[in-house]
Motif scaffolding. Structure first.
Motif, mmCIF file in Angstrom:
data_model
loop_
_atom_site.group_PDB
_atom_site.id
_atom_site.type_symbol
_atom_site.label_atom_id
_atom_site.label_comp_id
_atom_site.label_asym_id
_atom_site.label_seq_id
_atom_site.Cartn_x
_atom_site.Cartn_y
_atom_site.Cartn_z
ATOM 1 N N ARG A 116 0.817 -1.215 0.000
ATOM 2 C CA ARG A 116 0.000 0.000 0.000
ATOM 3 C C ARG A 116 0.852 1.268 0.000
ATOM 4 N NH1 ARG A 116 -4.912 -0.927 4.387
ATOM 5 N NH2 ARG A 116 -6.373 -1.950 2.978
ATOM 6 N N VAL A 117 1.966 1.222 0.719
ATOM 7 C CA VAL A 117 2.733 2.459 0.922
ATOM 8 C C VAL A 117 3.939 2.590 -0.006
ATOM 9 C CG1 VAL A 117 2.002 2.568 3.336
ATOM 10 C CG2 VAL A 117 4.213 1.526 2.774
ATOM 11 N N GLU A 118 4.177 1.601 -0.859
ATOM 12 C CA GLU A 118 5.380 1.613 -1.696
ATOM 13 C C GLU A 118 5.506 2.890 -2.527
ATOM 14 O OE1 GLU A 118 7.656 -0.944 -5.198
ATOM 15 O OE2 GLU A 118 5.581 -1.419 -4.691
ATOM 16 N N VAL A 119 4.399 3.371 -3.062
ATOM 17 C CA VAL A 119 4.455 4.568 -3.901
ATOM 18 C C VAL A 119 4.931 5.784 -3.099
ATOM 19 C CG1 VAL A 119 2.016 5.181 -3.532
ATOM 20 C CG2 VAL A 119 3.188 5.959 -5.608
ATOM 21 N N TYR A 120 4.676 5.772 -1.787
ATOM 22 C CA TYR A 120 5.072 6.892 -0.929
ATOM 23 C C TYR A 120 6.456 6.690 -0.301
ATOM 24 C CZ TYR A 120 0.050 7.396 -1.412
ATOM 25 O OH TYR A 120 -1.212 7.498 -1.931
ATOM 26 N N LEU A 121 6.931 5.445 -0.296
ATOM 27 C CA LEU A 121 8.256 5.112 0.244
ATOM 28 C C LEU A 121 9.003 4.267 -0.791
ATOM 29 C CD1 LEU A 121 7.212 4.030 3.873
ATOM 30 C CD2 LEU A 121 8.161 6.256 3.190
ATOM 31 N N PRO A 122 9.478 4.864 -1.867
ATOM 32 C CA PRO A 122 10.043 4.099 -2.985
ATOM 33 C C PRO A 122 11.342 3.359 -2.658
ATOM 34 C CG PRO A 122 10.304 6.464 -3.350
ATOM 35 C CD PRO A 122 9.406 6.312 -2.168
ATOM 36 N N PHE A 123 11.893 3.574 -1.470
ATOM 37 C CA PHE A 123 13.128 2.869 -1.077
ATOM 38 C C PHE A 123 12.854 1.478 -0.513
ATOM 39 C CE2 PHE A 123 11.786 5.394 2.643
ATOM 40 C CZ PHE A 123 11.675 4.390 3.603
ATOM 41 N N LEU A 124 11.584 1.104 -0.320
ATOM 42 C CA LEU A 124 11.273 -0.117 0.424
ATOM 43 C C LEU A 124 11.878 -1.390 -0.175
ATOM 44 C CD1 LEU A 124 7.543 0.477 1.471
ATOM 45 C CD2 LEU A 124 9.574 0.484 2.941
ATOM 46 N N LYS A 125 12.001 -1.456 -1.501
ATOM 47 C CA LYS A 125 12.564 -2.657 -2.136
ATOM 48 C C LYS A 125 14.088 -2.605 -2.250
ATOM 49 C CE LYS A 125 8.435 -4.065 -4.697
ATOM 50 N NZ LYS A 125 7.760 -4.179 -6.004
ATOM 51 N N ASP A 126 14.678 -1.509 -1.780
ATOM 52 C CA ASP A 126 16.144 -1.382 -1.835
ATOM 53 C C ASP A 126 16.826 -2.048 -0.647
ATOM 54 O OD1 ASP A 126 15.635 0.162 -4.041
ATOM 55 O OD2 ASP A 126 16.011 2.084 -3.032
ATOM 56 N N TYR A 127 16.047 -2.344 0.396
ATOM 57 C CA TYR A 127 16.640 -2.823 1.647
ATOM 58 C C TYR A 127 16.001 -4.130 2.116
ATOM 59 C CZ TYR A 127 18.414 1.975 2.080
ATOM 60 O OH TYR A 127 19.047 3.177 1.862
#
Length: 380
Positions: A116-127
């Motif tokens: 749900r929040v990925e668009v607002y926190l685009p770093f989530l898949k970097d870590y």
């Protein structure tokens, strides 16, 4: 009128208009200006108890009516977030620990939150993240931990984003944390700040919005400072109907529209009650809201009852005690059987004695939790 003064006034009005026009898109960040490989944060976030209840929601966790709550102090979730950069950035990667042990059955809810929040926190898949969480209240105590849990997680993610975007203001930090928490659990947006928090558009409350919780912006009388909340644990089992299902049943509810209007009316009443310190009127609004919440459950289709016989025993005992002593103690309820006993600090001794003498017998294993108004999420 002085030209400068006039221009200043126009700028102030324009700034307020811009604030009111804030949309979800404003929380989508521009490219980050900094980088970080690894690190960790730890935040505590409290639960909260709504005085005017929100029941029913629209798409994207938007409330069907506004609500106002006391932020609690002792019932909270403490969450540590450790993060490290990873090579494969195509998916979410996280471990979830509850009280230091893997908790696989919590993971689907976190996965859904990240989506749900990925668009607002685009770093989530970097870590890769390790989320280690615990509650200060007993597990399976019947106190919902979704509000405190999602608020604590949102604070941690925002701490990471602030490292990636050091220019971020504190106001934006807390607004976005509340916005994100809401996408995990609606009432979680009221657990970021304290002491009294409003969530939902209310014409007479400046700055109120459906997007995130805001601190109540007007005068609060001394009567409501350090207000006490003793939570009587009537039933510690899992509810037979989840809050999510209950909210959905408001879509075709025969009394929904009148209920939504009532919430606005009661929130307006509380503006003057908070200013005047009128405890008698406060009690009327708060107890009416609690009973209305459960009335909506009992009149939905399908209908259900979350109160237990001991819930009613406690309510009747509180009414009798208040009538006989004139002590301004009242109750409120969440979507469950437990009873929140609310009272000013200056009558604590008498109310706690009453609870021990007459109400503990109705609690499961004689358990209750003493809490009070708190100040919101805290970095540890």
């Amino acid at each position: 009128m002085d030209k400068k003064l006039s221009l200043y006034g126009e700028k102030t009005i324009f700034a307020k208009i811009l604030k009111f026009m804030l949309t979800a898109a404003d929380f989508i960040p521009k490219p980050y200006t900094s980088t970080i490989e690894n690190g960790n944060f730890e935040w505590s976030a409290p639960s909260n108890i709504a005085l005017v209840k929100y029941w029913g929601k629209k798409d994207n966790q938007i409330p069907a009516n506004p609500s106002v709550s006391f932020t609690l102090n002792n019932c909270k979730t403490i969450t540590k977030l450790a993060f490290s950069e990873k090579e494969n950035q195509g998916s979410f990667s996280f471990d979830l620990l509850f009280e230091g042990k893997p908790k696989e059955d919590f993971k689907p809810k976190i996965q859904k939150f990240l989506e749900r929040v990925e668009v607002y926190l685009p770093f989530l898949k970097d870590y890769h993240f390790t989320i280690d969480t615990k509650n200060t209240f007993p597990h399976s105590s019947g106190i919902a931990s979704s509000a405190s849990g999602m608020a604590a997680l949102a604070m941690n993610f925002m701490s990471l984003e602030k490292l990636l975007n050091p220019e971020m203001t504190d106001e934006y930090f807390y607004q976005k944390a509340s916005f994100l928490a809401r996408l995990g659990s609606g009432s979680a947006c009221r657990s970021v700040k304290g002491n009294v928090v409003v969530w939902g558009n209310q014409a007479n409350i400046e700055g109120s919005t459906d997007l995130f919780g805001v601190e109540f912006p007007y005068t609060i009388h001394e009567n409501f400072k350090n207000y006490q909340d003793t939570i009587l644990l009537v039933d510690k089992g899992e509810k037979q109907v989840s809050s999510t299902v209950g909210h959905d049943l408001m879509h075709n509810h025969p009394y929904a529209e009148r209920r939504f209007a009532q919430a606005h009316e009661n929130l307006d009443k509380l503006i003057s009650i908070f200013e005047s310190g009128d405890l008698e009127e406060f009690i009327k609004v708060v107890e009416s809201e609690a009973l209305t919440l459960h009335a909506m459950m009992m009149t939905s289709m399908p209908y259900f009852i979350l109160m237990k016989p001991n819930t009613l025993q406690i309510i009747n005992a509180i009414w009798k005690f208040r009538n006989e002593t004139q002590i301004p103690v009242c109750f409120t309820l969440d979507a469950g059987a437990n009873v929140h006993v609310l009272y000013p600090e200056n009558v604590s001794e008498k109310v706690l004695q009453f609870i021990q003498d007459e109400l503990v017998v109705f609690c499961q294993n004689s358990q209750y939790i003493c809490d009070k108004i708190g100040s919101g999420a805290i970095a540890l």
